[in-house]
Write an enzyme that holds these catalytic residues in place. Structure first.
Site, PDB file in Angstrom:
ATOM      1  CE  LYS A 150       1.898   8.695 -15.859  1.00 42.32           C
ATOM      2  NZ  LYS A 150       0.579   9.150 -16.721  1.00 42.32           N
ATOM      3  CB  SER A 157     -18.959  27.562 -15.310  1.00 42.94           C
ATOM      4  OG  SER A 157     -19.114  28.356 -14.158  1.00 42.94           O
TER       5      SER A 157
END
Length: 309
Positions: free
Chosen positions: A176, A124
């Protein structure tokens, strides 16, 4: 007259003795000074004033790390550093941390040869770090690849309800407070997170395609999150050669004229301990840090990490 001679001889003897102790004191101060210099700079600035090959070890979870960025910048600007070996032994970490390392290593590679050596694991963000080098080595049984990005969250609203706890969230917009641990993820929030993950994934695939000179379509087939052994990675073109630091030094000598006789100097992987308080903090972290605060919990943002569970 005899008395004056004896007194003069005694004074000479005391003077010689005093000079001896002065010499001892100077040598002791010099030793203390050198010890302090080593304490301040574990990399040994005196030894680093000669031409050498620098080695930076990237171990453990990768996260934003100003110290690594600073050391890579110094290596890029130091004329005594003739080449850099980046030794990677990491399952990955945050995509930002991997990008930071990638950028810093590419900056070094603009002025001097850089080789990456994958140890037990370079997956990764660890693999992202390795492909910044001019040549990538790994052992046959090294684990690498795991090209991909993930975002994980947890939501506890049902558990809170069973406990009789209610929670409210007031947000300035519908996205949000997405994701939130106190309310289910909305379809819009899920789609926004998916777009963000795929945008970063496309960027990662592009890096691999560019650095490994592979077609993007081929990289996407390889970039399904799986890990590869060093042998498989070599067959797929994800690394250049099987080997470790000895083979990396041989390649530098044969391909870049970087002599094997140059000393290998380790770049400190972390700042020196700052006094007794720093020592106590490091000891606490070593004893309890991983058990009380798992490393993964300290990763912010998107994650490029193999086997996160």
């Amino acid at each position: 007259m005899s008395f004056d001679t004896d007194a003069w001889l005694e004074r000479r003897k005391l003077a010689r003795r005093l000079n001896w102790w002065r010499l001892v004191a100077v040598l002791a101060l010099l030793a203390v000074g050198l010890g302090a210099l080593w304490w301040i700079d574990p990399g040994n600035v005196i030894a680093r004033r000669q031409d050498h090959v620098a080695r930076l070890e990237i171990a453990g979870l990768i996260a934003e790390n100003p110290w690594w960025a600073e050391k890579l910048q110094e290596a890029a600007e130091d004329d005594h550093v003739k080449a850099l070996i980046v030794y990677v032994n990491s399952p990955g970490g945050s995509t930002y941390g991997g990008e930071q390392l990638y950028t810093g290593i590419r900056r070094v590679a603009e002025t001097k040869p850089v080789v990456a050596v994958i140890g037990t694991m370079g997956a990764s963000a660890g693999y992202m770090t390795a492909i910044a080098a001019d040549r990538v080595f790994a052992r046959e049984t090294s684990l690498t690849g795991s090209i991909g990005v993930l975002f994980q969250t947890a939501e506890f609203s049902e558990l809170l309800g069973k406990l009789g706890v209610s929670a409210e969230s007031i947000a300035s917009g519908p996205l949000k407070d997405q994701p939130s641990p106190i309310k289910p993820l909305s379809p819009e929030g899920r789609e926004q997170l998916r777009r963000m993950v795929m945008e970063t994934y496309d960027w990662f695939v592009g890096l691999v395609a560019e650095r490994r000179q592979l077609p993007p379509e081929q990289v996407r087939v390889l970039a399904d999150g799986r890990v590869y052994s060093g042998r498989a990675a070599l067959n797929h073109g994800l690394i250049d050669e099987l080997g470790s630091i000895a083979e990396a030094r041989r390649w530098l000598a044969e391909s870049k004229a970087i002599s094997d006789d140059l000393p290998l100097q380790d770049i400190p992987s972390e700042p020196p301990i700052d006094g007794w308080r720093g020592m106590a903090g490091q000891a606490f972290s070593a004893l309890f840090g991983k058990s009380l605060f798992p490393e993964r919990l300290r990763l912010d943002g998107l994650v490029s990490l193999w086997h996160p569970e």
